[in-house]
Design an enzyme around this catalytic site. Structure first.
Site, PDB file in Angstrom:
ATOM      1  N   CYS A 134      -1.145   6.242   9.021  1.00 18.06           N
ATOM      2  CA  CYS A 134      -1.537   4.978   8.400  1.00 18.06           C
ATOM      3  C   CYS A 134      -2.588   5.322   7.363  1.00 18.06           C
ATOM      4  O   CYS A 134      -2.443   6.303   6.640  1.00 18.06           O
ATOM      5  CB  CYS A 134      -2.038   3.989   9.455  1.00 18.06           C
ATOM      6  SG  CYS A 134      -3.381   4.649  10.487  1.00 18.06           S
ATOM      7  N   ARG A 149       0.836  -1.205   0.000  1.00 22.34           N
ATOM      8  CA  ARG A 149       0.000   0.000   0.000  1.00 22.34           C
ATOM      9  C   ARG A 149       0.868   1.252   0.000  1.00 22.34           C
ATOM     10  O   ARG A 149       0.579   2.218  -0.719  1.00 22.34           O
ATOM     11  CB  ARG A 149      -0.942   0.010   1.211  1.00 22.34           C
ATOM     12  CG  ARG A 149      -2.052  -1.014   1.144  1.00 22.34           C
ATOM     13  CD  ARG A 149      -2.969  -0.923   2.355  1.00 22.34           C
ATOM     14  NE  ARG A 149      -3.762   0.292   2.345  1.00 22.34           N
ATOM     15  CZ  ARG A 149      -4.476   0.736   3.385  1.00 22.34           C
ATOM     16  NH1 ARG A 149      -4.463   0.074   4.538  1.00 22.34           N
ATOM     17  NH2 ARG A 149      -5.188   1.847   3.290  1.00 22.34           N
TER      18      ARG A 149
END
Length: 285
Positions: free
Chosen positions: A242, A184
Site C-alpha cells: 500500500c 493513487r
C-alpha cells in the site's frame, strides 16, 4: 457465526464480542488513529472505549519510526513489539480482538503483526467502534492494569519483504497487489508520498473493496473476488503493499477470511520503494 470457545482468527461480530466481555483470556486493543491528527485516536480512547481495552498507537506501538529508508511506518523489531504485547497483558494463548473507528485498516495492522508472530487467536472487530456504539453496547472511560504476561516470539520473516526482495519477487514472476485507491495507483493523485504512481508490474486491489456497508463482505464473496484477481496463483506467491504497509494488512485479512492464507507483505510499500530515487515508477492502470 464463530463460536466463542473455538477462537476468532479473522473477524468477530460486535454482538458476539459483547457476550465474551470479561472472559479471562480475552484482550481487546483499541487501534483508533488519524494520520491527520496522530493524537486523536488515543484521546478518543481516553474518553470512551470498549470496557477493558488497551490502546495501541500506530506510530508509537505498531511501527518503529526510528528506522530510516523503510517507508512511513516501518515494521518494528520483534523484541520491541513483544514488549508492547507484554504491557498490554497479551500472552501467546490470549484471544486478542483489535478494533478502530474506521474500516479496520489500523486494527488489521495489529492483526497481521500478531499473525506474523505466529499468533492464531487474533481477530478484528467487524464494523469497529462505529458498529459497537450504534448497537448501544457497553463503553467505559476506565483504564485497566493488565495481568503481567510474558510474550517471546520472532516474526516469520519469510512473509515480510523489503524493496529488494520485492524486485526479486517480480523478476521471478511473482504477483504484487497494491491496496491503495485506484487514483493513487494510477498516479493521478498522491496526498502522502513524494512521487505518484506504482511499482511496475503491480496490480491494484483497493482495500476499500473488501467492505460493504461498513463491514467486511461475506467470505464467499471475498473468495470469488480474490480468486479472480489471483487467476490461479497460490496465495503464497502473492505480496501485498500500500502506501506504508498499513492498509495492505486489510487485504491480507480479507484474503485469510476468504480461506486464502500465506500471502506476504511489502513492509515499506510505496513509501519504502521511493526511498531509492533510482527505482522505476509506473503510472496508469
Amino acid at each position: 457465526m464463530e463460536g466463542v470457545m473455538a477462537g476468532w482468527t479473522t473477524l468477530v461480530q460486535a454482538d458476539v464480542l459483547s457476550v465474551a466481555l470479561g472472559r479471562p483470556d480475552l484482550v481487546i486493543v483499541d487501534c483508533r488513529f488519524s494520520l491527520l491528527d496522530p493524537h486523536l485516536g488515543e484521546q478518543s480512547w481516553h474518553r470512551s472505549h470498549i470496557p477493558g481495552a488497551a490502546y495501541a498507537h500506530l506510530e508509537r506501538d505498531l511501527s518503529d519510526m526510528s528506522r530510516k529508508g523503510e517507508g512511513r511506518h516501518p515494521w518494528p523489531d520483534a523484541e520491541t513489539f513483544c514488549a508492547k504485547l507484554t504491557r498490554w497483558g497479551i500472552a501467546p494463548g490470549s484471544q486478542v480482538v483489535a478494533y478502530d473507528d474506521g474500516d479496520g485498516a489500523y486494527a488489521a495492522r495489529l492483526w497481521f503483526l500478531l499473525r506474523a508472530l505466529g499468533h492464531e487467536k487474533v481477530a478484528v472487530l467487524d464494523g469497529g467502534w462505529t458498529r459497537w456504539t450504534s448497537l448501544g453496547l457497553p463503553a467505559s472511560s476506565l483504564t485497566r492494569e493488565p495481568a503481567s504476561q510474558r510474550y517471546v516470539a520472532n516474526f516469520d520473516t519469510s512473509r515480510l519483504l523489503d524493496a529488494e526482495a520485492v524486485e526479486a519477487h517480480l523478476a521471478a514472476g511473482g504477483m504484487l497487489v497494491d491496496a491503495r485507491a485506484a487514483a493513487r495507483f494510477r498516479g493521478e493523485e498522491e496526498p502522502l508520498d513524494k512521487v505518484a504512481g506504482h511499482v511496475p508490474g503491480a496490480v491494484n486491489r483497493p482495500y476499500a473493496d473488501n467492505m460493504a456497508g461498513g463491514r467486511f463482505k461475506p467470505p464467499m464473496q471475498l473468495a470469488d473476488e480474490y480468486r479472480a484477481l489471483l487467476a490461479g496463483r497460490d496465495p503464497s506467491d502473492v505480496v501485498v503493499m500500500c502506501g506504508s504497509g498499513v492498509t495492505a494488512c486489510h487485504n491480507l485479512l480479507a484474503m485469510e477470511r476468504a480461506g486464502l492464507r500465506a500471502a506476504k507483505l511489502f513492509t515499506g510499500s510505496w513509501s519504502g520503494w521511493l526511498a531509492d530515487p533510482l527505482r522505476p515508477v509506473a503510472t496508469g492502470a
